[in-house]
Design a protein around this motif. Structure first.
Motif, PDB file in Angstrom:
ATOM      1  N   SER B  26      -7.438 -10.151  -3.203  1.00  0.00           N
ATOM      2  CA  SER B  26      -7.361 -11.567  -3.580  1.00  0.00           C
ATOM      3  C   SER B  26      -7.791 -12.501  -2.471  1.00  0.00           C
ATOM      4  CB  SER B  26      -5.933 -11.916  -4.014  1.00  0.00           C
ATOM      5  OG  SER B  26      -5.019 -11.622  -2.983  1.00  0.00           O
ATOM      6  N   ASN B  27      -8.032 -11.970  -1.277  1.00  0.00           N
ATOM      7  CA  ASN B  27      -8.440 -12.827  -0.169  1.00  0.00           C
ATOM      8  C   ASN B  27      -9.951 -12.992  -0.184  1.00  0.00           C
ATOM      9  OD1 ASN B  27      -8.946 -14.121   2.247  1.00  0.00           O
ATOM     10  ND2 ASN B  27      -7.436 -12.944   3.402  1.00  0.00           N
ATOM     11  N   SER B  28     -10.408 -14.111  -0.633  1.00  0.00           N
ATOM     12  CA  SER B  28     -11.844 -14.325  -0.751  1.00  0.00           C
ATOM     13  C   SER B  28     -12.538 -14.391   0.603  1.00  0.00           C
ATOM     14  CB  SER B  28     -12.119 -15.618  -1.535  1.00  0.00           C
ATOM     15  OG  SER B  28     -11.504 -16.717  -0.887  1.00  0.00           O
ATOM     16  N   ALA B  29     -11.768 -14.553   1.674  1.00  0.00           N
ATOM     17  CA  ALA B  29     -12.354 -14.603   3.015  1.00  0.00           C
ATOM     18  C   ALA B  29     -12.588 -13.209   3.593  1.00  0.00           C
ATOM     19  CB  ALA B  29     -11.459 -15.407   3.945  1.00  0.00           C
ATOM     20  N   SER B  30     -12.074 -12.194   2.935  1.00  0.00           N
ATOM     21  CA  SER B  30     -12.266 -10.828   3.423  1.00  0.00           C
ATOM     22  C   SER B  30     -13.739 -10.472   3.380  1.00  0.00           C
ATOM     23  CB  SER B  30     -11.474  -9.840   2.574  1.00  0.00           C
ATOM     24  OG  SER B  30     -10.091 -10.090   2.699  1.00  0.00           O
ATOM     25  N   ASP B  31     -14.223  -9.907   4.469  1.00  0.00           N
ATOM     26  CA  ASP B  31     -15.650  -9.592   4.514  1.00  0.00           C
ATOM     27  C   ASP B  31     -15.927  -8.153   4.912  1.00  0.00           C
ATOM     28  OD1 ASP B  31     -16.127 -11.434   7.634  1.00  0.00           O
ATOM     29  OD2 ASP B  31     -14.936  -9.682   7.132  1.00  0.00           O
ATOM     30  N   TYR B  32     -14.888  -7.374   4.982  1.00  0.00           N
ATOM     31  CA  TYR B  32     -15.082  -5.976   5.358  1.00  0.00           C
ATOM     32  C   TYR B  32     -13.996  -5.164   4.688  1.00  0.00           C
ATOM     33  CZ  TYR B  32     -15.523  -1.851   8.352  1.00  0.00           C
ATOM     34  OH  TYR B  32     -15.691  -0.581   8.822  1.00  0.00           O
ATOM     35  N   PHE B  33     -14.383  -4.040   4.107  1.00  0.00           N
ATOM     36  CA  PHE B  33     -13.448  -3.219   3.354  1.00  0.00           C
ATOM     37  C   PHE B  33     -13.628  -1.757   3.736  1.00  0.00           C
ATOM     38  CE2 PHE B  33     -12.336  -6.682   0.574  1.00  0.00           C
ATOM     39  CZ  PHE B  33     -13.464  -7.467   0.599  1.00  0.00           C
ATOM     40  N   ILE B  34     -12.517  -1.060   3.739  1.00  0.00           N
ATOM     41  CA  ILE B  34     -12.537   0.353   4.121  1.00  0.00           C
ATOM     42  C   ILE B  34     -11.709   1.152   3.129  1.00  0.00           C
ATOM     43  CG2 ILE B  34     -12.118   2.012   5.978  1.00  0.00           C
ATOM     44  CD1 ILE B  34     -11.862  -0.230   7.922  1.00  0.00           C
ATOM     45  N   TRP B  35     -12.148   2.355   2.884  1.00  0.00           N
ATOM     46  CA  TRP B  35     -11.328   3.315   2.145  1.00  0.00           C
ATOM     47  C   TRP B  35     -10.828   4.377   3.108  1.00  0.00           C
ATOM     48  CZ3 TRP B  35      -9.350   3.074  -2.606  1.00  0.00           C
ATOM     49  CH2 TRP B  35      -9.933   2.213  -3.537  1.00  0.00           C
ATOM     50  N   TYR B  36      -9.512   4.633   3.001  1.00  0.00           N
ATOM     51  CA  TYR B  36      -8.898   5.678   3.804  1.00  0.00           C
ATOM     52  C   TYR B  36      -8.296   6.727   2.888  1.00  0.00           C
ATOM     53  CZ  TYR B  36      -9.106   3.127   8.259  1.00  0.00           C
ATOM     54  OH  TYR B  36      -9.537   2.490   9.406  1.00  0.00           O
ATOM     55  N   LYS B  37      -8.281   7.951   3.395  1.00  0.00           N
ATOM     56  CA  LYS B  37      -7.649   9.074   2.699  1.00  0.00           C
ATOM     57  C   LYS B  37      -6.485   9.526   3.560  1.00  0.00           C
ATOM     58  CE  LYS B  37      -8.667  13.955   1.639  1.00  0.00           C
ATOM     59  NZ  LYS B  37      -9.703  15.018   1.754  1.00  0.00           N
ATOM     60  N   GLN B  38      -5.321   9.686   2.944  1.00  0.00           N
ATOM     61  CA  GLN B  38      -4.160  10.133   3.702  1.00  0.00           C
ATOM     62  C   GLN B  38      -3.547  11.357   3.050  1.00  0.00           C
ATOM     63  OE1 GLN B  38      -0.837   7.374   4.151  1.00  0.00           O
ATOM     64  NE2 GLN B  38      -0.262   8.319   6.084  1.00  0.00           N
ATOM     65  N   GLU B  39      -3.579  12.452   3.767  1.00  0.00           N
ATOM     66  CA  GLU B  39      -2.926  13.666   3.310  1.00  0.00           C
ATOM     67  C   GLU B  39      -1.480  13.660   3.797  1.00  0.00           C
ATOM     68  OE1 GLU B  39      -6.069  17.148   3.265  1.00  0.00           O
ATOM     69  OE2 GLU B  39      -6.379  15.894   5.041  1.00  0.00           O
ATOM     70  N   SER B  40      -0.671  14.440   3.153  1.00  0.00           N
ATOM     71  CA  SER B  40       0.755  14.442   3.442  1.00  0.00           C
ATOM     72  C   SER B  40       1.027  14.751   4.909  1.00  0.00           C
ATOM     73  CB  SER B  40       1.445  15.487   2.550  1.00  0.00           C
ATOM     74  OG  SER B  40       2.823  15.510   2.798  1.00  0.00           O
ATOM     75  N   GLY B  41       1.793  13.889   5.559  1.00  0.00           N
ATOM     76  CA  GLY B  41       2.178  14.101   6.943  1.00  0.00           C
ATOM     77  C   GLY B  41       1.101  13.799   7.964  1.00  0.00           C
TER      78      GLY B  41
END
Lengths: 115, 117
Positions: B26-41
């Motif tokens: 919802s932040n229209s000022a955001s200009d960089y996005f990342i996807w992270y993967k998190q495995e258990s622990g």
């Protein structure tokens, strides 16, 4: 490749005790970030340091403090521990230049249990 | 308030199928996005990123799509494998222009990707 190193891996404390978590960033990374992640929750940003100066502050309680040292490692100090502080604490590092600091690399975290 | 969020807490797919994980911000000022993967622990592991001046970026078996009009981000995983089982987070950042500074990433709620054999 070298990654972000955190110690200890696990820590058990009792209420009202203090704890110190350590983070060693990736070599040549000048910025460190601390995050707190409760069970089933998304990581919450606590605080960050760039070139040994506090850079940004998130939802870090007043009971917590942190600093970045001359060798760029960072420590998160937690006092008067409460049961609700039990969580996984992550450190991340990045290489900041010209205002860009986006890609964060995370350590494996410290699991803090407060009894 | 301004936040980054995911539409589904759990996504179950058959091994070999393609997976699509969605994220709304919802932040229209955001200009960089990342996807992270998190495995258990484990700590979040970087998958792919995209800047706001792009609408698509491809990696190895992964594609990120950005729709700034509706503030929507998606991660597509091709030929999903058992090793893809994890919680996936999108995160956003507003670039600092001060010649330094380290703004923290804001994470959305994770989506747990479950791979069925």
């Amino acid at each position: 490749a070298a990654g972000v190193i955190q110690s200890p891996r696990h820590l058990i404390k009792e209420k009202r005790e203090t704890a110190t978590l350590k983070c060693y960033p990736i070599p040549r990374h000048d910025t460190v970030y601390w995050y707190q992640q409760g069970p089933g929750q998304d990581p919450q940003f606590l605080i960050s340091f760039y070139e040994k100066m506090q850079s940004d502050k998130g939802s870090i309680p007043d009971r917590f403090s942190a600093q970045q040292f001359s060798d760029y490692h960072s420590e998160l100090n937690m006092s008067s521990l409460e049961l609700g502080d039990s969580a996984l604490y992550f450190c991340a590092s990045s290489q900041t230049g010209q205002g860009t600091n986006e890609k964060l690399f995370f350590g494996s975290g410290t699991q803090l249990s407060v009894l | 308030g301004e936040s980054v969020g995911l539409h589904l807490p759990t996504l179950s797919v058959q091994e070999g199928d393609n997976s699509i994980i969605n994220c709304a911000y919802s932040n229209s000022a955001s200009d960089y996005f990342i996807w992270y993967k998190q495995e258990s622990g484990k700590g979040p592991q970087f998958i792919i990123d995209i800047r706001s001046n792009m609408d698509k970026r491809q990696g190895q078996r992964v594609t990120v799509l950005l729709n700034k009009t509706v503030k929507h981000l998606s991660l597509q995983i091709a030929a999903t494998q058992p090793g893809d089982s994890a919680v996936y987070f999108c995160a956003e950042n507003i670039r600092g222009y001060s010649g330094g500074g380290a703004d923290g990433l804001t994470f959305g709620k994770g989506t747990h990707l479950i791979i069925q054999p």
